[in-house]
Every structure is written in C-alpha cells, then in structure tokens.
Design a protein around this motif. Structure first.
Motif, PDB file in Angstrom:
ATOM      1  N   ASP A  24      -7.295   7.353   6.663  1.00 40.50           N
ATOM      2  CA  ASP A  24      -7.165   6.017   7.242  1.00 40.50           C
ATOM      3  C   ASP A  24      -7.915   5.911   8.564  1.00 40.50           C
ATOM      4  OD1 ASP A  24      -5.403   5.684   5.175  1.00 40.50           O
ATOM      5  OD2 ASP A  24      -3.607   5.610   6.435  1.00 40.50           O
ATOM      6  N   LEU A  45      -9.452  -2.799   5.723  1.00 43.51           N
ATOM      7  CA  LEU A  45      -8.951  -1.911   4.661  1.00 43.51           C
ATOM      8  C   LEU A  45      -8.181  -0.739   5.254  1.00 43.51           C
ATOM      9  CD1 LEU A  45     -11.852  -1.753   2.065  1.00 43.51           C
ATOM     10  CD2 LEU A  45      -9.517  -2.483   1.628  1.00 43.51           C
ATOM     11  N   GLY A  86      -4.881  -1.859   6.420  1.00 44.77           N
ATOM     12  CA  GLY A  86      -4.016  -2.051   5.260  1.00 44.77           C
ATOM     13  C   GLY A  86      -3.500  -0.737   4.709  1.00 44.77           C
ATOM     14  N   PHE A  87      -4.377   0.294   4.672  1.00 42.46           N
ATOM     15  CA  PHE A  87      -3.948   1.607   4.217  1.00 42.46           C
ATOM     16  C   PHE A  87      -2.848   2.152   5.119  1.00 42.46           C
ATOM     17  CE2 PHE A  87      -8.442   2.634   2.467  1.00 42.46           C
ATOM     18  CZ  PHE A  87      -8.185   1.866   1.350  1.00 42.46           C
ATOM     19  N   THR A 115       0.590  -0.593   4.762  1.00 46.63           N
ATOM     20  CA  THR A 115       1.264  -0.559   3.457  1.00 46.63           C
ATOM     21  C   THR A 115       0.535   0.388   2.518  1.00 46.63           C
ATOM     22  OG1 THR A 115       0.004  -2.473   2.710  1.00 46.63           O
ATOM     23  CG2 THR A 115       2.182  -2.907   3.618  1.00 46.63           C
ATOM     24  N   ARG A 171       0.852   0.093  -1.470  1.00 42.31           N
ATOM     25  CA  ARG A 171       0.192  -1.057  -2.099  1.00 42.31           C
ATOM     26  C   ARG A 171      -1.322  -1.004  -1.983  1.00 42.31           C
ATOM     27  NH1 ARG A 171       4.023  -5.955   0.016  1.00 42.31           N
ATOM     28  NH2 ARG A 171       5.920  -5.239  -0.994  1.00 42.31           N
ATOM     29  N   MET A 172      -1.808  -0.427  -0.914  1.00 45.74           N
ATOM     30  CA  MET A 172      -3.238  -0.512  -0.630  1.00 45.74           C
ATOM     31  C   MET A 172      -4.068   0.628  -1.204  1.00 45.74           C
ATOM     32  SD  MET A 172      -4.054  -3.259   0.982  1.00 45.74           S
ATOM     33  CE  MET A 172      -5.640  -2.854   1.664  1.00 45.74           C
ATOM     34  N   TYR A 173      -3.475   1.770  -1.524  1.00 45.20           N
ATOM     35  CA  TYR A 173      -4.308   2.871  -1.985  1.00 45.20           C
ATOM     36  C   TYR A 173      -4.913   2.618  -3.353  1.00 45.20           C
ATOM     37  CZ  TYR A 173      -3.770   5.692   2.044  1.00 45.20           C
ATOM     38  OH  TYR A 173      -3.848   6.147   3.325  1.00 45.20           O
ATOM     39  N   MET A 216      -6.733   0.199  -3.660  1.00 47.09           N
ATOM     40  CA  MET A 216      -7.998  -0.380  -3.207  1.00 47.09           C
ATOM     41  C   MET A 216      -8.970   0.681  -2.689  1.00 47.09           C
ATOM     42  SD  MET A 216      -7.973  -3.746  -3.440  1.00 47.09           S
ATOM     43  CE  MET A 216      -9.109  -4.267  -2.181  1.00 47.09           C
TER      44      MET A 216
END
Length: 150
Positions: free
Chosen positions: A37, A78, A81-82, A85, A88-90, A92
């Motif tokens: 991240d 991104l 977001g990682f 959350t 939910r984001m991984y 992506m």
C-alpha cells in the motif's frame, strides 16, 4: 447521589464474543499487504510530480504532464483505498498492473516524440507499479487461500 463508579466489564460473558473474535481476525488478516500500500502510494506521488522533476518534461510533453498527473492521483487513491478497506479493494489489484502497463506505452500514445528522459521515467514508474500490482495480487490470493483453509 448517583453511582458514577466505572466498572471494568469482562467481555468473556458478552453474547457476541465469538462473532467479535472472528471479525477481529478477519480485519487483522486483511492487513497483510501494508507495505505494498505504502509503495503504491509513493509511486503514485512520484508519478504525479515527475513532469516537474524530469528535465525538459514540461516544455516538450504537455499532454504527458496531464497523463502522469491523473495516473499518479489514481494510484494514490487506489493505495488509500487499499489501506482503508483492504478486504474490498484488493480485488482492484489488477488495476495497478494495468496502470503500470499503461505507463510503459504512454510516452508514445499520449506524448509526441518523447526524449530518453521521459521514456526512462515512464518505464521506471511503469515497471515499479506493475511489480507492486503483481505483489498485491499474489498477497491477496495467499490471504484468500489462508482464509479458505481455516
């Protein structure tokens, strides 16, 4: 007078203790890619400022300036977001790989007759971002397998 003493309650008798423990374990296991991240965020930050860092970038490639700025902001979002959350984001993570691949091609598709500094800058960003995307995908797959095994 009212009794205002605070008593420390033991959660062992809480009716939802098992659900709370399971949720706590899921949250902790979702944080396995913290290093990725931070590196994606830093790569996005560098991508956004790179037009002003690399020599002759701003004078010769105005369209590539906008491209790198937008892509850098997207990478930063991104990464945030990682971090916020992860569960939910991984999913992506593939988008990070796609952005890395885009950075390879951007000097020719967006720019016009890029010089060596611009090309190497975008190759460096693209390569690092692509590798970080692959690392995030691999790590999220390992976390999913670990959860399925338990």
């Amino acid at each position: 007078m009212a009794d205002v003493t605070h008593r420390r309650a033991d959660l062992a008798g809480h009716p939802d203790i098992y659900e709370m423990r399971d949720r706590y374990e899921r949250v902790l296991h979702g944080r396995d890619v913290v290093l990725v991240d931070a590196l994606v965020f830093l790569a996005g930050l560098y991508c956004a400022i790179s037009p002003w860092v690399v020599n002759n970038f701003t004078a010769t490639q105005p369209n590539l300036i906008v491209n790198n700025l937008i892509v850098g902001v997207a990478l930063g979002l991104l990464a945030l977001g990682f971090t916020i959350t992860p569960e939910r984001m991984y999913g992506m993570s593939w988008a990070v790989c796609a952005i890395g691949a885009w950075m390879f091609a951007a000097p020719w598709w967006v720019g016009s007759f890029p010089d060596a500094g611009v090309i190497w800058n975008n190759f460096l960003i693209g390569g690092v971002v692509f590798i970080l995307g692959v690392a995030a995908i691999a790590q999220s797959m390992m976390v999913r397998r670990k959860r399925q095994d338990t």
